[in-house]
Design an enzyme around this catalytic site. Structure first.
Site, PDB file in Angstrom:
ATOM      1  N   ARG A 225      10.424 -35.256  19.842  1.00 42.68           N
ATOM      2  CA  ARG A 225      10.427 -34.807  21.238  1.00 42.68           C
ATOM      3  C   ARG A 225       9.510 -33.602  21.419  1.00 42.68           C
ATOM      4  O   ARG A 225       9.468 -32.715  20.562  1.00 42.68           O
ATOM      5  CB  ARG A 225      11.851 -34.435  21.666  1.00 42.68           C
ATOM      6  CG  ARG A 225      11.925 -33.804  23.036  1.00 42.68           C
ATOM      7  CD  ARG A 225      13.338 -33.570  23.499  1.00 42.68           C
ATOM      8  NE  ARG A 225      14.025 -32.478  22.818  1.00 42.68           N
ATOM      9  CZ  ARG A 225      13.836 -31.187  23.076  1.00 42.68           C
ATOM     10  NH1 ARG A 225      12.943 -30.793  23.954  1.00 42.68           N
ATOM     11  NH2 ARG A 225      14.526 -30.266  22.429  1.00 42.68           N
TER      12      ARG A 225
ATOM     13  N   PHE B  22       3.268 -24.858  26.179  1.00 38.41           N
ATOM     14  CA  PHE B  22       4.316 -25.250  25.236  1.00 38.41           C
ATOM     15  C   PHE B  22       3.739 -26.214  24.213  1.00 38.41           C
ATOM     16  O   PHE B  22       2.712 -26.854  24.459  1.00 38.41           O
ATOM     17  CB  PHE B  22       5.475 -25.915  25.983  1.00 38.41           C
ATOM     18  CG  PHE B  22       6.798 -25.251  25.744  1.00 38.41           C
ATOM     19  CD1 PHE B  22       7.126 -24.083  26.407  1.00 38.41           C
ATOM     20  CD2 PHE B  22       7.713 -25.792  24.849  1.00 38.41           C
ATOM     21  CE1 PHE B  22       8.353 -23.462  26.184  1.00 38.41           C
ATOM     22  CE2 PHE B  22       8.941 -25.173  24.625  1.00 38.41           C
ATOM     23  CZ  PHE B  22       9.263 -24.016  25.293  1.00 38.41           C
TER      24      PHE B  22
ATOM     25  N   ARG C 284       6.505 -29.959  17.432  1.00 40.30           N
ATOM     26  CA  ARG C 284       7.540 -29.315  16.617  1.00 40.30           C
ATOM     27  C   ARG C 284       7.653 -29.869  15.209  1.00 40.30           C
ATOM     28  O   ARG C 284       7.849 -29.119  14.248  1.00 40.30           O
ATOM     29  CB  ARG C 284       8.894 -29.432  17.323  1.00 40.30           C
ATOM     30  CG  ARG C 284       8.985 -28.508  18.502  1.00 40.30           C
ATOM     31  CD  ARG C 284      10.315 -28.611  19.199  1.00 40.30           C
ATOM     32  NE  ARG C 284      10.324 -27.692  20.329  1.00 40.30           N
ATOM     33  CZ  ARG C 284      11.277 -27.649  21.245  1.00 40.30           C
ATOM     34  NH1 ARG C 284      12.307 -28.475  21.166  1.00 40.30           N
ATOM     35  NH2 ARG C 284      11.221 -26.786  22.228  1.00 40.30           N
TER      36      ARG C 284
ATOM     37  N   HIS D 159      17.995 -29.273  15.601  1.00 37.99           N
ATOM     38  CA  HIS D 159      17.991 -28.869  17.001  1.00 37.99           C
ATOM     39  C   HIS D 159      18.312 -29.997  17.972  1.00 37.99           C
ATOM     40  O   HIS D 159      19.034 -29.795  18.946  1.00 37.99           O
ATOM     41  CB  HIS D 159      16.602 -28.299  17.323  1.00 37.99           C
ATOM     42  CG  HIS D 159      16.437 -27.773  18.710  1.00 37.99           C
ATOM     43  ND1 HIS D 159      17.262 -26.792  19.226  1.00 37.99           N
ATOM     44  CD2 HIS D 159      15.553 -28.068  19.697  1.00 37.99           C
ATOM     45  CE1 HIS D 159      16.875 -26.513  20.475  1.00 37.99           C
ATOM     46  NE2 HIS D 159      15.858 -27.283  20.783  1.00 37.99           N
TER      47      HIS D 159
ATOM     48  N   GLU E 182      10.322 -21.929  21.668  1.00 38.52           N
ATOM     49  CA  GLU E 182       8.904 -22.184  21.481  1.00 38.52           C
ATOM     50  C   GLU E 182       8.080 -21.439  22.536  1.00 38.52           C
ATOM     51  O   GLU E 182       6.897 -21.180  22.346  1.00 38.52           O
ATOM     52  CB  GLU E 182       8.700 -23.695  21.630  1.00 38.52           C
ATOM     53  CG  GLU E 182       7.378 -24.240  21.287  1.00 38.52           C
ATOM     54  CD  GLU E 182       7.445 -25.771  21.279  1.00 38.52           C
ATOM     55  OE1 GLU E 182       8.362 -26.337  20.645  1.00 38.52           O
ATOM     56  OE2 GLU E 182       6.606 -26.394  21.932  1.00 38.52           O
TER      57      GLU E 182
END
Lengths: 236, 597
Positions: free
Chosen positions: B398, B119, B286, B353, B255
């Protein structure tokens, strides 16, 4: 898609104001970006704020906006407006008491879900790490665990309409089989005992409305069949 | 209006991941607990999380919590508090394994362990290479998690008040929290929930933006209630724009798609992330990916007739793998983008988001405010966890999969703290002030009597458009200054909204009007905090704070390595230090450094 006007016929009932329910003819002009039925309902509500319906995720995973659309249960957020015959007839999910407009009282539906003990039972002491499960055993849960509890299936089932207090219904039975099929669960016998009853399981007459309407493409009828198989296997 | 009063040991507001995890702790300890929720628990927005939950289980690649902690601190652009981050990363294995024991249907590795995928921003050996840390149930991890948590609560006999909307926080003259007022949606009745402990787990507020992956219900109710009750909001200028929302629809594409090998391409088919993040490429953090995409679009390399999006390409993956690991994404692409990703790439744009900021808490889940020189003094009786809270583990940005971890770790931690405080006798049922319900009743009465007002829809639309234009992926001084003014005007208009529907029964118009009050607090906090922060850090990037030798990436640690605190009353700002010291001696502080991927 450009701007266009869409005709609706919507079930309306506000117990605070209306003596009885009625069907309202109403049309709304949609913006090009309005693609799903839920977009149209939100557009309608911006004109008439009294129109009441549940909604949340708008992507088919929370299960809030189930309703009867042109005679068939479905999720408003996953239903394309274009292509639906007009006037688009919207009613609350059949078979459950209506609270207001498209909002039904789902108490009975959840009572049946809770009745199958929808949680993993494993009485061994919890290990320090995860319990192991082979990918093949895990695959047995595919098509079972994805249920979103929208109630499209149970409220399209004639057996559930007739005996909502006694027949668990397709959603609850799908959940029951989800735990029976889980190699980590140790309560298969109790689960089968709990369903061995002329009504709870055996009111399913494989009409398969549940399969036809499930917005997640799940197959409760097959799960019910597998529960019946497990009962037969246990009996011999 | 008659106001019923109910008394509990504890009241939890919200039944998403954090609320349900906290509820388990309280129910299993035997506390009399009420869980209030606007929607049936499994409809909470945790259900929409897709890609996974982070834990350094090391099932497929070597991993440990030190690496996870490093990635999280770096991801936060050093704004995260290192004590809370250490706590979270250390606890990750425990809370994820617990979920597996509750029955969560994780995917499995060949040897039967929990399946993990790579990730964004998660790496091995302090940034060297991607690591497989995201524990996943296909691309439906949030759904699998929320249902497992609800099911465990059914087993624990947790008492839910379903389709009840909390309205206002009740505090007494000492500032202690005594519970909430709430509206039963089916009847329109107002009740007081009087409790020794109140836990907020109300989720995010992404509906302040026009284009958002968030559900309709994500209206910042807890954040708004806290702000109105005098609690400051922390770091609200930091909003995550997820790189891959479906263009036009806003629906999330995980993702995890890039974790499974998906590639972002511009109009010429170029894998442009190679230019922006040579090491992690499409799996950079991100904020980095969203800015790269926005730059590509702004510089004319976007796709489609309007050059307004880029493409997420997985056509090179095997159809079997897509069906097995990303079945939900395929459904979403077909439904909302009109493309089957097995055959064609998915059009995507950065989309609002996640709210990194929120109600300030410590790692125990206690709400903390500045008092008598202590910047982090606990508010007696008040706890918060999940997206509505700011622990702060996410800081300025985050990492993907850290949100599901946050709600598990801090939901549990808040629950444990309440149980400890309860059992030690520290929590008392203090007498309710006589005016406990007055604020809520006044809000309801105002809506009842309002005439010639604007519609909630119109005012809300103006707020969302203003936020989108003035506080987006890239931020500009003049737009922020205008934005502060415009949001103040919208806030004024929101005081005079009118609803036509006056019914007592399931009045969603009333609910939406009350939700707008909460959203407005969040919008004000965001705009004012963003305008004030004159640097670039994480998700907050200003064009007048560029990358220089003195301030790498525009980050100005000398002046801005601090948390923002915004107070609703007077639109006032305050600041408090970032905790750069870990919780234990197990780990050295992670030293400030320039963030590159």
């Amino acid at each position: 898609m450009s701007k266009r006007t869409v005709q609706f016929k919507i079930y309306r009932y506000d117990p605070d104001r209306d003596e009885k329910p009625y069907m309202q003819d109403i049309s709304v002009e949609l913006e090009a970006s309005d693609k799903k039925l839920l977009d149209a309902l939100v557009r309608l509500k911006s004109v008439d704020d009294s129109l009441s319906f549940r909604r949340s995720c708008r992507e088919g995973v929370c299960g809030s906006d189930a309703m009867n659309i042109n005679g068939k249960n479905g999720l408003a957020c996953l239903t394309d407006i274009d292509g639906l015959p007009q006037p688009i007839v919207l009613r609350p999910l059949p078979g459950l008491p209506v609270i207001r407009d498209l909002i039904v009282d789902m108490t009975q539906f959840f009572k049946q879900y809770h009745s199958i003990k929808p949680y993993l039972v494993n009485n061994d002491p919890a290990p320090e790490r995860e319990r192991l499960q082979t990918p093949e055993d895990r695959e047995e849960l595919n098509g079972l665990y994805e249920c979103i509890l929208c109630a499209c299936c149970s409220t399209s089932c004639p057996s559930f309409w007739w005996n909502p207090d006694k027949f668990v219904g397709p959603a609850g039975l799908l959940a029951a089989y989800r735990f029976i099929a889980d190699t980590r669960d140790q309560a298969t016998n109790e689960r089968l005992d709990n369903l061995e009853d002329p009504y709870r399981l055996f009111r399913c007459h494989t009409i398969m409305n549940c399969v036809d309407v499930c917005p997640k493409g799940l197959n409760p009828t097959r799960a019910i069949g597998k529960i019946k198989d497990a009962m037969v296997r246990r009996a011999v | 209006m008659n106001v019923a009063k109910r008394t509990f040991d504890a009241v939890i507001v919200g039944a998403g991941g954090a609320g349900l995890r906290a509820a388990l702790q309280l129910s299993e300890a035997g506390l009399k607990t009420a869980v209030l929720t606007k929607v049936f628990p499994t409809r909470s927005h945790t259900v929409a999380a897709q890609g996974g939950v982070a834990a350094s289980l090391g099932n497929s690649t070597e991993d440990n919590w030190h690496w996870h902690m490093y990635d999280t601190v770096k991801g936060s652009d050093w704004l995260g508090d290192q004590d809370a981050i250490e706590f979270m990363c250390k606890k990750a294995n425990e809370v994820v394994v617990e979920l597996e024991h509750y029955g969560m249907p994780f995917d499995r590795t060949d040897n039967g362990k929990i399946y993990q995928r790579p990730f964004g921003g998660h790496s091995m050996n302090y940034g060297q290479a991607p690591v497989m840390r995201s524990c996943a149930a296909a691309d439906r991890t949030g759904h699998a998690m929320l249902h497992a948590l609800y099911q465990r609560n059914v087993r624990a006999n947790t008492q839910f008040f379903v389709e009840w909307m909390a309205l206002d926080l009740i505090r007494d003259a000492d500032g202690d929290v005594l519970g909430v007022t709430a509206l039963e949606m089916e009847t329109g009745e107002i009740s007081i929930f009087h409790a020794k402990a109140t836990i907020f787990a109300t989720g995010g507020s992404g509906r302040i933006y026009y284009s958002s992956t968030n559900a309709f219900i994500n209206t910042g109710d807890g954040v708004g209630m806290a702000a109105r009750a005098g609690i400051p909001l922390e770091d609200m200028e930091f909003w995550q724009f997820h790189p891959t929302g479906v263009a036009g629809a806003g629906v999330l594409i995980t993702e995890g798609v890039r974790g499974e090998g998906g590639i972002l391409r511009n109009a010429s088919g170029e894998r442009f992330m190679e230019r922006y993040a040579p090491n992690l490429k499409d799996l950079a953090s991100r904020d980095v990916v969203s800015r790269a995409m926005t730059t590509e679009i702004n510089e004319g390399r976007g796709c489609g007739p309007d050059k307004d999006h880029v493409l997420l390409d997985i056509t090179h993956l095997s159809p079997e793998n897509i069906m097995k690991r990303l079945p939900g994404i395929r459904e979403i692409s077909i439904q909302f983008a009109g493309v089957d990703p097995i055959k064609a790439p998915i059009p995507v744009v950065p989309t609002c988001h996640y709210q990194m900021g929120g109600i300030p808490t410590n790692y125990k889940g206690q709400v903390v405010v500045p008092k008598d020189g202590n910047p982090n003094a606990p508010v007696s009786g008040f706890y918060a966890a999940g997206e509505c809270a700011c622990a702060s583990v996410h800081g300025a940005n985050r990492l993907g999969t850290n949100s599901l971890l946050d709600l598990l770790v801090f939901g549990k931690s808040a629950g444990e703290t309440v149980v400890e405080d309860f059992q030690s006798g520290q929590l008392k049922l203090k007498p309710l002030p006589s005016d406990a319900a007055d604020v809520s009743l006044a809000r309801i009465a105002r809506l009842e009597g309002q005439t010639n007002g604007e519609s909630v829809h119109e005012v809300g639309l103006e707020m969302r458009r203003t936020m989108q234009k003035h506080a987006g992926v890239f931020r500009f001084d003049n737009l922020l200054k205008e934005g502060v003014q415009k949001i103040a005007e919208v806030a004024e208009r929101a005081k005079h909204t009118e609803i036509k529907d006056k019914s007592k029964v399931w009045n969603t118009a009333r609910v939406e009007a009350l939700e707008l009050d909460n959203l407005i607090e969040v919008a004000r906090a965001t705009m004012v905090s963003a305008e004030a922060r004159k640097e670039s850090r994480g998700a907050h990037v200003r064009d007048d704070a560029p990358d220089t030798a003195e301030n790498p990436n525009g980050r100005d640690d000398a002046n801005w390595l601090k948390h923002t605190l915004w107070y609703s009353e007077g639109n006032r700002l305050d600041y408090k230090p970032v905790n750069l010291k870990p919780l234990s001696d197990d780990v050295e502080p992670i030293a400030l450094a320039k963030r590159t991927y």
